[in-house]
Scaffold this motif. Structure first.
Motif, PDB file in Angstrom:
ATOM      1  N   PHE A  38       0.844  -1.195   0.000  1.00 25.81           N
ATOM      2  CA  PHE A  38       0.000   0.000   0.000  1.00 25.81           C
ATOM      3  C   PHE A  38       0.879   1.246   0.000  1.00 25.81           C
ATOM      4  N   SER A  39       0.344   2.304  -0.622  1.00 30.02           N
ATOM      5  CA  SER A  39       1.059   3.563  -0.664  1.00 30.02           C
ATOM      6  C   SER A  39       0.057   4.716  -0.542  1.00 30.02           C
ATOM      7  N   ALA A  40       0.253   5.552   0.475  1.00 30.96           N
ATOM      8  CA  ALA A  40      -0.640   6.682   0.712  1.00 30.96           C
ATOM      9  C   ALA A  40      -0.033   7.964   0.149  1.00 30.96           C
ATOM     10  N   SER A  41      -0.897   8.841  -0.315  1.00 32.44           N
ATOM     11  CA  SER A  41      -0.438  10.135  -0.819  1.00 32.44           C
ATOM     12  C   SER A  41      -1.548  11.165  -0.613  1.00 32.44           C
ATOM     13  N   ARG A  42      -1.211  12.424  -0.820  1.00 33.77           N
ATOM     14  CA  ARG A  42      -2.217  13.478  -0.650  1.00 33.77           C
ATOM     15  C   ARG A  42      -1.960  14.586  -1.661  1.00 33.77           C
ATOM     16  N   ASN A  43      -3.024  15.214  -2.103  1.00 31.22           N
ATOM     17  CA  ASN A  43      -2.941  16.316  -3.041  1.00 31.22           C
ATOM     18  C   ASN A  43      -3.688  17.496  -2.426  1.00 31.22           C
ATOM     19  N   SER A  44      -2.929  18.477  -1.939  1.00 27.15           N
ATOM     20  CA  SER A  44      -3.538  19.607  -1.237  1.00 27.15           C
ATOM     21  C   SER A  44      -4.320  20.507  -2.187  1.00 27.15           C
ATOM     22  N   THR A  45      -3.949  20.515  -3.462  1.00 22.40           N
ATOM     23  CA  THR A  45      -4.687  21.326  -4.430  1.00 22.40           C
ATOM     24  C   THR A  45      -6.095  20.777  -4.631  1.00 22.40           C
ATOM     25  N   LEU A  46      -6.206  19.457  -4.633  1.00 16.52           N
ATOM     26  CA  LEU A  46      -7.495  18.809  -4.845  1.00 16.52           C
ATOM     27  C   LEU A  46      -8.189  18.433  -3.547  1.00 16.52           C
ATOM     28  N   ASN A  47      -7.543  18.733  -2.409  1.00 19.96           N
ATOM     29  CA  ASN A  47      -8.110  18.340  -1.108  1.00 19.96           C
ATOM     30  C   ASN A  47      -8.456  16.853  -1.078  1.00 19.96           C
ATOM     31  N   THR A  48      -7.551  16.044  -1.570  1.00 15.32           N
ATOM     32  CA  THR A  48      -7.818  14.622  -1.714  1.00 15.32           C
ATOM     33  C   THR A  48      -6.652  13.791  -1.194  1.00 15.32           C
ATOM     34  N   VAL A  49      -7.001  12.701  -0.562  1.00 10.61           N
ATOM     35  CA  VAL A  49      -6.028  11.738  -0.070  1.00 10.61           C
ATOM     36  C   VAL A  49      -6.225  10.441  -0.847  1.00 10.61           C
ATOM     37  N   TYR A  50      -5.139   9.751  -1.133  1.00  9.19           N
ATOM     38  CA  TYR A  50      -5.202   8.538  -1.947  1.00  9.19           C
ATOM     39  C   TYR A  50      -4.578   7.360  -1.203  1.00  9.19           C
ATOM     40  N   LEU A  51      -5.017   6.168  -1.570  1.00  6.89           N
ATOM     41  CA  LEU A  51      -4.390   4.941  -1.094  1.00  6.89           C
ATOM     42  C   LEU A  51      -4.270   3.984  -2.278  1.00  6.89           C
ATOM     43  N   GLN A  52      -3.053   3.804  -2.738  1.00 10.31           N
ATOM     44  CA  GLN A  52      -2.783   2.835  -3.799  1.00 10.31           C
ATOM     45  C   GLN A  52      -2.559   1.482  -3.147  1.00 10.31           C
ATOM     46  N   MET A  53      -3.331   0.509  -3.563  1.00  5.33           N
ATOM     47  CA  MET A  53      -3.247  -0.821  -2.964  1.00  5.33           C
ATOM     48  C   MET A  53      -2.888  -1.818  -4.047  1.00  5.33           C
ATOM     49  N   ASN A  54      -1.744  -2.457  -3.891  1.00  5.51           N
ATOM     50  CA  ASN A  54      -1.267  -3.459  -4.841  1.00  5.51           C
ATOM     51  C   ASN A  54      -1.176  -4.817  -4.167  1.00  5.51           C
ATOM     52  N   SER A  55      -1.057  -5.839  -4.973  1.00  2.00           N
ATOM     53  CA  SER A  55      -0.916  -7.220  -4.461  1.00  2.00           C
ATOM     54  C   SER A  55      -1.960  -7.507  -3.395  1.00  2.00           C
ATOM     55  N   LEU A  56      -3.178  -7.188  -3.694  1.00  2.00           N
ATOM     56  CA  LEU A  56      -4.246  -7.334  -2.705  1.00  2.00           C
ATOM     57  C   LEU A  56      -4.473  -8.785  -2.316  1.00  2.00           C
ATOM     58  N   LYS A  57      -4.840  -8.962  -1.055  1.00  2.00           N
ATOM     59  CA  LYS A  57      -5.099 -10.278  -0.495  1.00  2.00           C
ATOM     60  C   LYS A  57      -6.534 -10.336   0.020  1.00  2.00           C
ATOM     61  N   PRO A  58      -7.105 -11.519   0.120  1.00  2.00           N
ATOM     62  CA  PRO A  58      -8.468 -11.627   0.643  1.00  2.00           C
ATOM     63  C   PRO A  58      -8.625 -10.966   2.011  1.00  2.00           C
ATOM     64  N   GLU A  59      -7.582 -11.019   2.839  1.00  2.00           N
ATOM     65  CA  GLU A  59      -7.667 -10.417   4.178  1.00  2.00           C
ATOM     66  C   GLU A  59      -7.674  -8.888   4.143  1.00  2.00           C
ATOM     67  N   ASP A  60      -7.474  -8.295   2.977  1.00  2.00           N
ATOM     68  CA  ASP A  60      -7.594  -6.845   2.842  1.00  2.00           C
ATOM     69  C   ASP A  60      -9.055  -6.419   2.657  1.00  2.00           C
ATOM     70  N   SER A  61      -9.942  -7.370   2.478  1.00  2.00           N
ATOM     71  CA  SER A  61     -11.358  -7.059   2.268  1.00  2.00           C
ATOM     72  C   SER A  61     -11.931  -6.352   3.490  1.00  2.00           C
ATOM     73  N   ALA A  62     -12.537  -5.204   3.262  1.00  2.00           N
ATOM     74  CA  ALA A  62     -13.087  -4.390   4.343  1.00  2.00           C
ATOM     75  C   ALA A  62     -13.705  -3.134   3.737  1.00  2.00           C
ATOM     76  N   VAL A  63     -14.360  -2.357   4.579  1.00  3.60           N
ATOM     77  CA  VAL A  63     -14.762  -1.014   4.191  1.00  3.60           C
ATOM     78  C   VAL A  63     -13.637  -0.072   4.601  1.00  3.60           C
ATOM     79  N   TYR A  64     -13.200   0.758   3.679  1.00  7.65           N
ATOM     80  CA  TYR A  64     -12.088   1.657   3.916  1.00  7.65           C
ATOM     81  C   TYR A  64     -12.594   3.093   4.096  1.00  7.65           C
TER      82      TYR A  64
END
Length: 116
Positions: free
Chosen positions: A68-94
């Motif tokens: 996982f990799s988190a980032s933020r863009n202050s111009t867009l007031n947005t936060v991101y979470l890039q999730m790679n190599s996902l596993k079944p145990e990552d299943s959830a509400v984020y």
């Protein structure tokens, strides 16, 4: 009033990727030192999985490090979470919010389901 709108979730096979977004409003985005990404699986408590600081510092829960990799863009007031190599145990509400309490009102979250 502070408002978060999370998006980008979905159904993906194990090993796949998703990019979550969290649009924040009702605040001065840059005044929030650290945003956190949290997840909650059925019957479990909501846990912090990643955070992103104002200057780019990050924290990751051990189980998502390197995937996982988190980032933020202050111009867009947005936060991101890039999730790679996902596993079944990552299943959830984020969700996103401040990294620590007192928290703003929680958004509706975005559902991530990883099939095996």
């Amino acid at each position: 009033q502070v408002h978060f709108v999370e998006s980008g979730g979905g159904l993906v096979q194990a090993g796949g990727s998703l990019r979550l977004s969290c649009a924040a409003s009702g605040m001065i985005f840059s005044e929030i030192a650290t945003f956190g990404w949290f997840r909650q699986a059925p019957g479990k408590q909501r846990d912090l999985v990643a955070s992103i600081g104002r200057r780019g510092s990050t924290y990751y829960k051990e189980s998502v490090k390197g995937r996982f990799s988190a980032s933020r863009n202050s111009t867009l007031n947005t936060v991101y979470l890039q999730m790679n190599s996902l596993k079944p145990e990552d299943s959830a509400v984020y969700y996103c919010n401040k990294e620590s309490g007192p928290y703003f009102n929680w958004g509706q979250g975005t559902q991530v389901t990883v099939s095996s």
